[in-house]
Each structure stands twice: as C-alpha cells, then as structure tokens.
Enzyme design. Structure first.
Site, short mmCIF file in Angstrom:
data_model
loop_
_atom_site.label_atom_id
_atom_site.label_comp_id
_atom_site.label_asym_id
_atom_site.label_seq_id
_atom_site.Cartn_x
_atom_site.Cartn_y
_atom_site.Cartn_z
N LEU A 202 18.18 4.75 27.09
CA LEU A 202 18.03 5.39 25.78
C LEU A 202 19.41 5.39 25.16
CD1 LEU A 202 15.94 8.59 26.73
CD2 LEU A 202 15.09 6.55 25.57
N ASP A 203 19.49 5.27 23.85
CA ASP A 203 20.80 5.35 23.20
C ASP A 203 21.45 6.69 23.49
OD1 ASP A 203 20.21 2.90 22.09
OD2 ASP A 203 19.59 3.72 20.15
N LYS A 204 22.77 6.72 23.43
CA LYS A 204 23.53 7.93 23.74
C LYS A 204 22.95 9.17 23.06
CE LYS A 204 27.97 10.09 22.92
NZ LYS A 204 29.21 10.04 22.12
N ARG B 150 15.48 2.66 15.35
CA ARG B 150 16.49 2.90 14.31
C ARG B 150 16.55 1.71 13.33
NH1 ARG B 150 21.49 4.24 18.07
NH2 ARG B 150 22.53 4.72 16.10
#
Length: 251
Positions: free
Chosen positions: A65-67, A171
């Site tokens: 998962l992105d930060k 995103r």
C-alpha cells in the site's frame, strides 16, 4: 533491521498475517527510508516467520500500500503461502475494496475505469494514464455519499474495487476522471480559494498528511486451508473526522 512498532494485527495463523496499516508507514525499505518500515516492524515482531521470495529487503511482502494509504495488507509467513497469494494477485482474484474521499462528484456516479498506467515521462516517481503503453488497469467505482452545500465545495466518498493492482492505481484513475483524492500531494489539483467554506473543514483539509484513501476490505483464498477468507476494517480516525464534518455541513 528491526523496528519496535505496535502493529495492528487483525488476524494471524501459521501462514499469514493480516495487518491494518496506519497512514504514514512505508511498507518496505527503499530510498530514504531503510529502517522504519512495515518490514522492519515485522522483523521485530517475528523475523523467523516471514517468506523470502521477494528478496531480503522485502520479507513477507506480497503486495503493498502507498505510504499514506491506510488499511489491510496480507503478509506471507512462509514461501508456500507467498507463492499461493502471489498467484491470486497475478490472476486478479483477490477481492480488494478501498474508500476514497474525492473532490467533486464522479460522472457517471458508478462505473468502470479502464486505462493503461505507465511511469510519468515528467516525473519518474509518478504514474500516469496512457491509451497505449504500460500495464492495463481496471478500477470499478461507486459513489457512496456526496456532500454539497453552501458551506462546502462538492466532495464525495467513493468505493473503488480493484481488478488490477497497479502502482498508485486509484490515485491515477481519480486524476484521470478529474476527481483528485483529498490530501493527495503527488496527484493534486490546484485548489482554488473557496469563499464560504466552513473554517473547521478548511483547517482539516489543509492539515491532511496524505491522500484520503483506505484499503477497507480484503478477500482471498487461504493458502493451506483452501477456504475463502474475508477481512474488513473501519475507516481510520482522520477519515472519520472529515466524514463527520462533511455530514454535519451537508444540509
């Protein structure tokens, strides 16, 4: 390197760990962050029970998962589990739903976005949609709530179901639709000054530490039990605060 961090473990058995990752925690070591990642926390938690297929910098890591994206992530405790889960990710049979809070409202309100996603030619750290090159990406989305009144610019809560899991997929797809995710610092729109916006809401939005995106649910076939597993989490506090505020103002 181990990192003492209080992991929120939702489920654990001999093969897998399900972790509810907070926003702000990087998944694995990389440029600029080598010792305060989810991987380092996993090493601290139980370094002898993590798969090794993804190399020594990424023990146990099957997907990421992105930060600044919070939510559910599955970790493989052995190589068999890792292989089994990887195959499900590659075949796109893993059931993954995310909740995002976006600017404006999507048209149509429910739909499917299909594009290719490739590295941005302007910035190698970012991704962009393409009609011809890169990896094919499919996002199913549906609008859950729309907030609009005199005191708020139009904002929506949407649920996205991933059929593919490309880097920054949701995103990038929201940007493609023109409905950027609130708080997204990389894929952001130029925010015009809103005249009559509620000051509290404006403060909350201005102080967001990252995109309002949460990996809400995760479903897959268990590597050894051969049964369908399904996990779901509530929204984290930072998103609950925004939603409460928006609901109050949405009159």
């Amino acid at each position: 390197k181990s990192y003492k961090f209080n992991l929120n473990i939702v489920y654990e058995d001999n093969d897998i760990l399900i972790i509810n990752k907070p926003a702000g925690l990087v998944v694995h070591p990389g440029a600029g962050n080598y010792d305060k990642t989810l991987v380092n926390a996993l090493i601290y938690y139980d370094k002898n029970n993590l798969s090794s297929l993804n190399g020594e910098l990424r023990p146990g890591i099957v997907h990421r998962l992105d930060k600044d994206t919070s939510g559910l992530i599955v970790v493989a405790k052995n190589d068999f589990a890792h292989m089994h889960l990887s195959r499900q990710f590659n075949k796109h049979t893993i059931d993954r739903k995310y909740v995002a809070i976006i600017w404006g409202k999507l048209r149509p309100q429910n739909g499917i976005i299909k594009t290719f996603i490739t590295r941005s030619s302007k910035n190698r750290q970012l991704m962009e949609t393409s009609q011809t090159k890169g990896k094919f990406a499919i996002t199913n989305y549906k609008t859950i709530e729309v907030y609009e009144s005199e005191k708020i610019p139009t904002i929506s809560m949407v649920e996205c179901k991933l059929e593919t899991g490309r880097t920054h997929q949701i995103r990038v797809h929201m940007k493609y639709k023109g409905n950027f995710i609130l708080g997204d610092k990389s894929y952001k729109k130029k925010i015009k000054k809103f005249k009559d916006i509620d000051l509290d809401l404006e403060n909350i939005i201005n102080n967001l530490n990252g995109q309002c995106l949460h990996a809400k649910s995760l479903g897959f076939l268990h590597p050894t039990k051969n049964e369908k597993m399904f996990f779901e989490t509530k929204l984290p506090h930072n998103l609950i605060n925004i939603v409460k505020k928006l609901r109050n103002l949405n009159i």
